[in-house]
Design a protein around this motif. Structure first.
Motif, PDB file in Angstrom:
ATOM      1  N   SER A 207      49.204  46.223  38.709  1.00 34.68           N
ATOM      2  CA  SER A 207      50.543  45.962  39.262  1.00 34.68           C
ATOM      3  C   SER A 207      50.693  44.532  39.762  1.00 34.68           C
ATOM      4  CB  SER A 207      50.845  46.953  40.391  1.00 34.68           C
ATOM      5  OG  SER A 207      49.936  46.768  41.466  1.00 34.68           O
ATOM      6  N   ARG A 208      49.580  43.860  40.021  1.00 34.95           N
ATOM      7  CA  ARG A 208      49.674  42.468  40.474  1.00 34.95           C
ATOM      8  C   ARG A 208      48.785  41.553  39.608  1.00 34.95           C
ATOM      9  NH1 ARG A 208      45.806  41.022  44.494  1.00 34.95           N
ATOM     10  NH2 ARG A 208      44.241  42.626  44.862  1.00 34.95           N
ATOM     11  N   ILE A 209      48.733  41.885  38.340  1.00 36.14           N
ATOM     12  CA  ILE A 209      47.846  41.171  37.417  1.00 36.14           C
ATOM     13  C   ILE A 209      48.153  39.687  37.346  1.00 36.14           C
ATOM     14  CG2 ILE A 209      49.249  41.540  35.324  1.00 36.14           C
ATOM     15  CD1 ILE A 209      45.458  41.999  35.416  1.00 36.14           C
ATOM     16  N   GLU A 210      49.426  39.327  37.528  1.00 38.27           N
ATOM     17  CA  GLU A 210      49.820  37.919  37.424  1.00 38.27           C
ATOM     18  C   GLU A 210      49.259  37.079  38.568  1.00 38.27           C
ATOM     19  OE1 GLU A 210      52.852  40.009  39.900  1.00 38.27           O
ATOM     20  OE2 GLU A 210      51.816  40.424  37.994  1.00 38.27           O
ATOM     21  N   GLU A 211      48.747  37.706  39.604  1.00 34.74           N
ATOM     22  CA  GLU A 211      48.216  36.972  40.752  1.00 34.74           C
ATOM     23  C   GLU A 211      46.810  36.428  40.495  1.00 34.74           C
ATOM     24  OE1 GLU A 211      48.362  39.356  44.266  1.00 34.74           O
ATOM     25  OE2 GLU A 211      50.405  40.088  43.855  1.00 34.74           O
ATOM     26  N   PHE A 212      46.150  36.948  39.472  1.00 35.63           N
ATOM     27  CA  PHE A 212      44.764  36.553  39.217  1.00 35.63           C
ATOM     28  C   PHE A 212      44.725  35.315  38.329  1.00 35.63           C
ATOM     29  CE2 PHE A 212      44.620  41.317  39.577  1.00 35.63           C
ATOM     30  CZ  PHE A 212      44.233  41.321  40.903  1.00 35.63           C
ATOM     31  N   ALA A 213      44.131  34.252  38.853  1.00 37.50           N
ATOM     32  CA  ALA A 213      44.159  32.961  38.147  1.00 37.50           C
ATOM     33  C   ALA A 213      43.273  32.946  36.911  1.00 37.50           C
ATOM     34  CB  ALA A 213      43.740  31.842  39.109  1.00 37.50           C
ATOM     35  N   ASP A 214      42.216  33.737  36.943  1.00 35.24           N
ATOM     36  CA  ASP A 214      41.305  33.749  35.804  1.00 35.24           C
ATOM     37  C   ASP A 214      40.582  35.091  35.749  1.00 35.24           C
ATOM     38  OD1 ASP A 214      39.179  33.618  37.712  1.00 35.24           O
ATOM     39  OD2 ASP A 214      39.303  31.434  37.705  1.00 35.24           O
ATOM     40  N   ASP A 215      39.744  35.238  34.719  1.00 36.94           N
ATOM     41  CA  ASP A 215      39.050  36.515  34.520  1.00 36.94           C
ATOM     42  C   ASP A 215      38.092  36.826  35.666  1.00 36.94           C
ATOM     43  OD1 ASP A 215      40.416  36.588  32.163  1.00 36.94           O
ATOM     44  OD2 ASP A 215      38.672  36.311  30.851  1.00 36.94           O
TER      45      ASP A 215
END
Length: 555
Positions: free
Chosen positions: A490-498
């Motif tokens: 639900s907040r995947i866009e918050e993660f800058a990288d893997d």
């Protein structure tokens, strides 16, 4: 100069043959069946040496001879219309009909298959057709010379044979295709010391005297024909397989024939080794006579990768072209060479840099058979390529349900560094990736995203036979999926990288009271109906968020 083997060969040619206005480099084969990738090794080996010579400022003629006036001796197992083809045994290959009804002859069919593919990998030889040359009597003088020197020729050939295999009785360095039945089941009955050659046919009984200057059916035996053409074409370089280069083999005898009969120094040469294959595409079977040709290699490897396989390996080294999971490693190796060449990654020292740079240059397709030097690329305004790893590209294509345009469109929308000029080469790579997934990749590498929660009886939607089935998730696994969905997806866009995403995934597992492995298994079952799949953090970050939530909404 570099230590690349093609540059070394070019330098040797110049040193031993001296400065010349034109250097001639040759290759060739009999189109008696599929011209497989092992045969291609000779073609590209010559091409690389030709490029090295041209890079040294030399004028080079690159000739490729189709030995299509050879005898049709047997029907390869992978040919159609076997019974029909058997009717043409002992004919010249050019007189055997095309069993596919596409080209003017059996020989021409195989020639066209190769000639149409070579430009894709930047190889542009001058093709010579030996049937045309023999039938137009271009070699009449060479044939007569062989007849005049037949005792010398016999002595040369016997030099490398033990007593049991020495030539017995009367021997002639020529054979004849019968003027009436076209077969080579003939015997030479005499030569008049000038241009007249008499023969009789043991197949149809025809007997006549031919004029060598005008006859279409007289042909030199292989071990004489080859060195005769070296002199005729003034060949300076031609490699050969290790069978020809074995002690007492055809190259040894040809050197003597060339010098002692035709007064020409044999070309510079080197031995090239065999090529193996691993993981045949699709339903191919070696037991059925199937062989891998250039077109099939180009289905899996881009033209640059195909050249890289050969440019990065010395010709006298045996190697294997893989179609299994090793394909991913080979693409990774090429990408590393490319990064080093463009100085996007450091080599361990300057020697290593020069080596990788030269391999990269020889791997480029270029135009009209000219070497594409990195300095020239830069001066023409080219920039370092934008790399997308092959494994990641395979995942993106499968996420897009095998739609290449959709996969590249999604990639471009999420990668600001991907420019329109990158898409041409990237699309070519994507086509290879799609073919590999559908025809070569192992089943456990393939996947398809679910569209809804699957029951136990619903397939996962794979691409090949032997597809596995989804299984029902336990209550614990369903809870894991809910936490993964709510806390990560639900907040995947918050993660800058893997890496950051992976940390969040492990936090979700801890919250659910399971280890990472259990979370992964549950996630893969929920998303693709399998127990394992691509690295999860990068995988979920590559999928549209709304699509992920739609798949997981009912857990």
């Amino acid at each position: 100069m570099t230590n690349h083997w093609a540059d070394e060969a070019a330098a040797k040619i110049i040193f031993e043959k001296g400065e010349k206005e034109l250097y001639t480099c040759a290759s060739g084969i009999t189109p008696s069946g599929t011209v497989h990738i092992g045969n291609f090794r000779e073609i590209i080996s010559v091409d690389l040496v030709v490029r090295a010579l041209r890079d040294m400022g030399k004028n080079v003629r690159f000739i490729y001879s189709w030995d299509d006036y050879d005898v049709f001796r047997k029907v390869p197992a992978n040919m159609p219309k076997q019974d029909e083809l058997k009717n043409y045994l002992r004919f010249p290959i050019t007189m055997v009909p095309d069993p596919w009804d596409r080209d003017s002859s059996y020989a021409r069919h195989h020639e066209v298959d190769v000639e149409s593919q070579l430009p894709h990998v930047g190889i542009f030889p001058e093709f010579l057709y030996q049937a045309d040359r023999y039938k137009s009597s271009q070699y009449a003088k060479g044939i007569r010379r062989a007849l005049e020197k037949r005792d010398v020729l016999k002595s040369i050939l016997d030099k490398y044979r033990d007593d049991e295999h020495k030539i017995q009785g009367e021997w002639w360095p020529v054979s004849v295709f019968c003027e009436k039945c076209n077969k080579d089941k003939t015997e030479i009955e005499g030569w008049d010391g000038d241009w007249g050659l008499s023969y009789k046919c043991n197949s149809c009984g025809n007997a006549e005297k031919l004029d060598i200057k005008t006859s279409k059916g007289v042909k030199l035996s292989w071990r004489v024909d080859w060195p005769m053409r070296w002199e005729y074409e003034k060949v300076d370089f031609e490699p050969a397989g290790k069978d020809h280069h074995s002690q007492g083999g055809s190259f040894d005898t040809a050197k003597h024939v060339c010098k002692d009969v035709y007064n020409w120094d044999a070309p510079i040469s080197f031995r090239y080794d065999f090529i193996g294959t691993k993981g045949l595409p699709g339903k191919m079977s070696s037991s059925k006579g199937d062989v891998i040709d250039l077109s099939q290699v180009l289905n899996v490897y881009t033209p640059e990768l195909t050249r890289y396989l050969f440019a990065g390996t010395r010709p006298n080294t045996e190697f294997t072209i893989s179609f299994d999971l090793d394909v991913i490693k080979i693409y990774e190796d090429y990408d590393k060479t490319e990064r080093i060449a463009w100085k996007m990654e450091n080599a361990k020292d300057d020697a290593a840099y020069q080596k990788e740079k030269r391999i990269y240059e020889f791997s480029q397709v270029g135009a009209d058979g000219k070497l594409t030097r990195l300095e020239d690329m830069i001066s023409q305004g080219m920039h370092a390529p934008h790399q997308i790893p092959f494994r990641h590209l395979c995942n993106l294509i499968q996420i897009a349900d095998m739609d290449i345009d959709k996969a590249l469109g999604d990639l471009a929308a999420n990668d600001s560094n991907l420019k329109p000029q990158h898409l041409i080469s990237l699309k070519a790579k994507a086509k290879c990736a799609k073919y590999w997934i559908e025809n070569c990749a192992p089943e456990d590498f393939r996947f398809r995203l679910k569209g809804e929660v699957h029951t136990e009886a619903q397939k996962h939607g794979g691409h090949g036979e032997g597809e596995s089935f989804s299984r029902l998730l336990s209550d614990t696994e369903k809870n894991v999926i809910r936490i993964l969905r709510d806390d990560v997806i639900s907040r995947i866009e918050e993660f800058a990288d893997d890496k950051v995403c992976s940390t969040a995934i492990y936090a979700a597992a801890e919250k659910a009271g399971v280890d990472g492995k259990a979370l992964y298994c549950a996630a893969y079952q929920a998303l693709i109906g399998k127990e394992q799949g691509p690295r999860l953090a990068g995988f979920v970050r590559s999928i549209n968020k709304e699509r992920l939530l739609s798949i997981l909404k009912d857990y």
